[in-house]
Design an enzyme around this catalytic site. Sequence first.
Site, PDB file in Angstrom:
ATOM      1  N   ASP A 193       0.615  -1.834   0.074  1.00  0.00           N
ATOM      2  CA  ASP A 193       0.193   0.095   0.064  1.00  0.00           C
ATOM      3  C   ASP A 193       0.217   1.526   0.282  1.00  0.00           C
ATOM      4  O   ASP A 193       2.071   0.962  -0.437  1.00  0.00           O
ATOM      5  CB  ASP A 193      -0.561   0.098   0.906  1.00  0.00           C
ATOM      6  CG  ASP A 193      -0.561  -0.480   2.576  1.00  0.00           C
ATOM      7  OD1 ASP A 193       0.547  -0.259   2.882  1.00  0.00           O
ATOM      8  OD2 ASP A 193      -0.769  -0.858   3.207  1.00  0.00           O
ATOM      9  N   SER A 194       0.328   2.493   0.268  1.00  0.00           N
ATOM     10  CA  SER A 194       0.593   3.647   0.791  1.00  0.00           C
ATOM     11  C   SER A 194       2.177   3.484   1.226  1.00  0.00           C
ATOM     12  O   SER A 194       2.881   4.156   0.820  1.00  0.00           O
ATOM     13  CB  SER A 194       0.127   4.936   1.185  1.00  0.00           C
ATOM     14  OG  SER A 194      -0.627   4.581   2.466  1.00  0.00           O
ATOM     15  N   ILE A 195       2.577   3.093   2.411  1.00  0.00           N
ATOM     16  CA  ILE A 195       3.194   2.739   3.564  1.00  0.00           C
ATOM     17  C   ILE A 195       4.425   2.166   2.318  1.00  0.00           C
ATOM     18  O   ILE A 195       5.790   2.779   2.598  1.00  0.00           O
ATOM     19  CB  ILE A 195       3.226   2.037   4.337  1.00  0.00           C
ATOM     20  CG1 ILE A 195       2.653   3.116   5.092  1.00  0.00           C
ATOM     21  CG2 ILE A 195       4.312   1.694   5.766  1.00  0.00           C
ATOM     22  CD1 ILE A 195       1.885   2.046   6.957  1.00  0.00           C
ATOM     23  N   THR A 196       4.526   1.314   1.282  1.00  0.00           N
ATOM     24  CA  THR A 196       5.575   0.573   0.423  1.00  0.00           C
ATOM     25  C   THR A 196       5.647   1.442  -0.609  1.00  0.00           C
ATOM     26  O   THR A 196       6.888   1.783   0.117  1.00  0.00           O
ATOM     27  CB  THR A 196       4.817  -0.809  -0.170  1.00  0.00           C
ATOM     28  OG1 THR A 196       4.730  -1.686   0.890  1.00  0.00           O
ATOM     29  CG2 THR A 196       5.644  -1.147  -0.595  1.00  0.00           C
TER      30      THR A 196
ATOM     31  N   ARG B 291       5.452   4.812  -0.541  1.00  0.00           N
ATOM     32  CA  ARG B 291       6.172   6.040   0.122  1.00  0.00           C
ATOM     33  C   ARG B 291       7.973   6.184   0.950  1.00  0.00           C
ATOM     34  O   ARG B 291       8.741   6.770   1.285  1.00  0.00           O
ATOM     35  CB  ARG B 291       5.411   6.938   1.462  1.00  0.00           C
ATOM     36  CG  ARG B 291       4.709   7.325   1.143  1.00  0.00           C
ATOM     37  CD  ARG B 291       3.940   8.578   1.977  1.00  0.00           C
ATOM     38  NE  ARG B 291       3.184   7.628   2.986  1.00  0.00           N
ATOM     39  CZ  ARG B 291       2.405   7.523   3.247  1.00  0.00           C
ATOM     40  NH1 ARG B 291       0.766   8.096   1.881  1.00  0.00           N
ATOM     41  NH2 ARG B 291       0.999   6.956   4.032  1.00  0.00           N
TER      42      ARG B 291
END
Length: 173
Positions: A55-58, A60
């Site tokens: 998701d966005s953690i990956t 970013r």
Amino acid sequence: MTLSRSRLVHLNTVQRWRAAVLLLVVSQSLHWAALASADSNAESILKPMVILVGDSITERGFEDGGWGLLLSEDYKRKADVLNRGFGGYNSRMGTYVLDEFLNSFGSAGRIKLVTLGFGSNDAQAPTSAAGFLHVPLEEYKANLIAMVKKLRSKGVYNILIITPPRRPSQTPH
């Protein structure tokens, strides 16, 4: 592990944890990959691949100082670290796009490690503004199992599942 402690200090807790674990796992995976390829007579410019899916953690993780960027820098010329993180994705979406990601890389033989970083969006409260991303816990587990099975069917066995930390409301008192 070449990632220095001083570089880890600038990351938040989740990034620091992910970077430390990833570096340990990737180091071991690439060590075995180097040993396996040492038997080959042909020198190849194609390096082993580490694919970060999530998701966005990956996503970013490749921003300035992010854990994916640090990993990529540390394995420069040793492995290709590829970011396939997408903001707003949950594990349900991940099960659908994983085949497309894998097929886009050709032979899975170069893939030495895949990380699956889903769960932040899955854990959204169903009544919140982002509730449409919510995935019930049992389905989340089933989605992760399905992704692992897909990876194994393609010959990828080094899989690191990275789940988000427990939400504060879930912390036992």
